[in-house]
Design a protein around this motif. Structure first.
Motif, PDB file in Angstrom:
ATOM      1  N   TRP A   1      -0.687   1.294 -11.672  1.00  0.00           N
ATOM      2  CA  TRP A   1      -0.037  -0.294 -11.792  1.00  0.00           C
ATOM      3  C   TRP A   1      -0.163  -1.094 -10.278  1.00  0.00           C
ATOM      4  N   ARG A   2      -0.529  -2.155 -10.402  1.00  0.00           N
ATOM      5  CA  ARG A   2      -0.780  -3.113  -9.339  1.00  0.00           C
ATOM      6  C   ARG A   2       0.548  -3.994  -9.142  1.00  0.00           C
ATOM      7  N   CYS A   3       1.110  -4.044  -8.160  1.00  0.00           N
ATOM      8  CA  CYS A   3       2.498  -4.862  -7.723  1.00  0.00           C
ATOM      9  C   CYS A   3       2.024  -6.112  -7.310  1.00  0.00           C
ATOM     10  N   ARG A   4       2.321  -7.240  -7.657  1.00  0.00           N
ATOM     11  CA  ARG A   4       2.085  -8.593  -7.473  1.00  0.00           C
ATOM     12  C   ARG A   4       2.850  -8.969  -6.216  1.00  0.00           C
ATOM     13  N   GLY A   5       3.880  -8.370  -6.148  1.00  0.00           N
ATOM     14  CA  GLY A   5       4.569  -8.796  -4.740  1.00  0.00           C
ATOM     15  C   GLY A   5       3.943  -8.437  -3.655  1.00  0.00           C
ATOM     16  N   CYS A   6       3.607  -6.750  -3.281  1.00  0.00           N
ATOM     17  CA  CYS A   6       2.869  -6.602  -2.170  1.00  0.00           C
ATOM     18  C   CYS A   6       1.315  -6.161  -2.392  1.00  0.00           C
ATOM     19  N   ASN A   7       0.776  -6.249  -3.659  1.00  0.00           N
ATOM     20  CA  ASN A   7      -0.563  -6.043  -4.025  1.00  0.00           C
ATOM     21  C   ASN A   7      -0.832  -4.406  -3.751  1.00  0.00           C
ATOM     22  N   GLY A   8       0.350  -3.763  -3.847  1.00  0.00           N
ATOM     23  CA  GLY A   8       0.275  -1.963  -3.648  1.00  0.00           C
ATOM     24  C   GLY A   8       0.240  -1.647  -4.934  1.00  0.00           C
ATOM     25  N   ALA A   9      -0.035  -0.266  -4.930  1.00  0.00           N
ATOM     26  CA  ALA A   9      -0.282   0.288  -6.063  1.00  0.00           C
ATOM     27  C   ALA A   9       0.750   1.549  -6.413  1.00  0.00           C
ATOM     28  N   ILE A  10       0.948   1.904  -7.627  1.00  0.00           N
ATOM     29  CA  ILE A  10       2.050   2.693  -8.203  1.00  0.00           C
ATOM     30  C   ILE A  10       1.186   3.503  -9.147  1.00  0.00           C
ATOM     31  N   TYR A  11       0.969   4.985  -8.769  1.00  0.00           N
ATOM     32  CA  TYR A  11       0.302   5.759  -9.749  1.00  0.00           C
ATOM     33  C   TYR A  11       1.394   6.408 -10.890  1.00  0.00           C
ATOM     34  N   ALA A  12       1.416   5.886 -12.030  1.00  0.00           N
ATOM     35  CA  ALA A  12       2.333   6.338 -13.003  1.00  0.00           C
ATOM     36  C   ALA A  12       1.746   7.408 -13.926  1.00  0.00           C
ATOM     37  N   ASP A  13       1.529   8.581 -13.600  1.00  0.00           N
ATOM     38  CA  ASP A  13       0.738   9.634 -14.665  1.00  0.00           C
ATOM     39  C   ASP A  13       1.999  10.206 -15.604  1.00  0.00           C
ATOM     40  N   GLY A  14       2.299   9.445 -16.842  1.00  0.00           N
ATOM     41  CA  GLY A  14       3.052   9.938 -17.713  1.00  0.00           C
ATOM     42  C   GLY A  14       4.181   9.144 -17.829  1.00  0.00           C
ATOM     43  N   TRP A  15       4.681   7.980 -17.032  1.00  0.00           N
ATOM     44  CA  TRP A  15       6.044   7.281 -17.116  1.00  0.00           C
ATOM     45  C   TRP A  15       5.466   5.843 -16.729  1.00  0.00           C
ATOM     46  N   THR A  16       6.568   4.943 -16.982  1.00  0.00           N
ATOM     47  CA  THR A  16       6.556   3.428 -16.874  1.00  0.00           C
ATOM     48  C   THR A  16       7.325   3.037 -15.687  1.00  0.00           C
ATOM     49  N   PRO A  17       6.679   2.536 -14.617  1.00  0.00           N
ATOM     50  CA  PRO A  17       7.379   1.938 -13.510  1.00  0.00           C
ATOM     51  C   PRO A  17       8.110   0.956 -13.652  1.00  0.00           C
ATOM     52  N   LEU A  18       9.470   0.585 -13.200  1.00  0.00           N
ATOM     53  CA  LEU A  18      10.137  -0.633 -13.527  1.00  0.00           C
ATOM     54  C   LEU A  18      10.050  -1.550 -12.412  1.00  0.00           C
ATOM     55  N   ALA A  19       9.784  -0.962 -11.266  1.00  0.00           N
ATOM     56  CA  ALA A  19       9.706  -1.787  -9.977  1.00  0.00           C
ATOM     57  C   ALA A  19       9.037  -1.068  -8.865  1.00  0.00           C
ATOM     58  N   CYS A  20       8.357  -1.780  -8.033  1.00  0.00           N
ATOM     59  CA  CYS A  20       7.522  -1.425  -6.856  1.00  0.00           C
ATOM     60  C   CYS A  20       8.831  -1.102  -5.845  1.00  0.00           C
ATOM     61  N   ASP A  21       8.220  -0.176  -4.976  1.00  0.00           N
ATOM     62  CA  ASP A  21       9.151   0.035  -3.581  1.00  0.00           C
ATOM     63  C   ASP A  21       9.497  -1.313  -2.830  1.00  0.00           C
ATOM     64  N   CYS A  22       8.816  -2.056  -2.771  1.00  0.00           N
ATOM     65  CA  CYS A  22       8.893  -3.499  -2.268  1.00  0.00           C
ATOM     66  C   CYS A  22      10.160  -4.099  -2.986  1.00  0.00           C
TER      67      CYS A  22
END
Length: 227
Positions: free
Chosen positions: A192-213
């Motif tokens: 998943w790509r965060c629009r806030g910081c352009n960082g990545a979240i690797y969600a293997d089997g789950w759905t992220p709600l927010a980035c660390d930022c």
């Protein structure tokens, strides 16, 4: 040997399980005090994510155990161990492995030894970590290559160098290239790509709600728009 690497991975999974149980207890306490789903829902989602990570660690540990057992069986039948790996030319079967660091040994099984080195050197569970995502997904060569590129794990580079001097580089160009190609396909499906910081979240089997930022503007894997 590889058993120590397996124990370390299982130990990490056990610690995640303990933390997940503490979160569940905390959620129950809050629910008992009348807190609504706005609070408990966040804790429940975190617990779900932790359960997925825990399961991934246990799967990796099982794979390491199976591969290590197979490697050990093959090693027992091998007529010799290469130079640098066993210590001397023509080294006989049954000689103890060479220990490089706690939990990291040269057993003659290069991929299993690299996997153990990665596990010993890098045990974070951050969803933004490409090393963890690659390792959990079974792309051990990619995880090892990333660690050595980041210069975070000298022991991984040391394991590779020992095998390379014996003519058995586990991160040889052909195998590493194949692992990278497979990883690129797999990572595109879970990143998943965060629009806030352009960082990545690797969600293997789950759905992220927010980035660390803190941003909740996340682009789903393979899509241009936010979730």
């Amino acid at each position: 040997m590889y058993e120590e690497g397996v124990r370390r991975v299982v130990g990490a999974a056990d610690r995640i399980a303990e933390y997940r149980a503490e979160l569940a207890n905390f959620a129950d306490v809050l629910a008992g005090r009348g807190w609504g789903s706005e609070v408990s829902g966040v804790l429940d989602d975190t617990a779900t994510r932790l359960a997925t990570v825990e399961a991934s660690y246990r799967e990796v540990a099982d794979a390491m155990q199976q591969q290590g057992d197979a490697g050990a069986a093959a090693h027992e039948q091998a007529p010799w161990v290469p130079d640098e790996v066993g210590g001397a030319a023509g080294l006989g079967v049954g000689v103890a492995p060479v220990e490089l660091a706690p939990g990291v040994e040269l057993t003659g099984e290069s991929i299993a030894d690299v996997a153990a080195a990665v596990a010993a050197a890098h045990s974070c569970v951050e969803p933004s970590c490409d090393v963890c995502a690659a390792w959990r997904g079974g792309y051990v060569l990619v995880a090892a290559d990333l660690l050595t590129t980041y210069d975070e794990a000298p022991v991984v580079a040391q394991v590779r160098a020992k095998y390379a001097r014996a003519g058995r580089d586990p991160l040889n160009a052909k195998d590493l290239d194949e692992d990278r190609k497979a990883w690129r396909i797999y990572s595109a499906q879970i990143r998943w790509r965060c629009r806030g910081c352009n960082g990545a979240i690797y969600a293997d089997g789950w759905t992220p709600l927010a980035c660390d930022c803190g941003s909740q503007e996340l682009d789903e894997p393979g899509h241009g728009g936010p979730r």
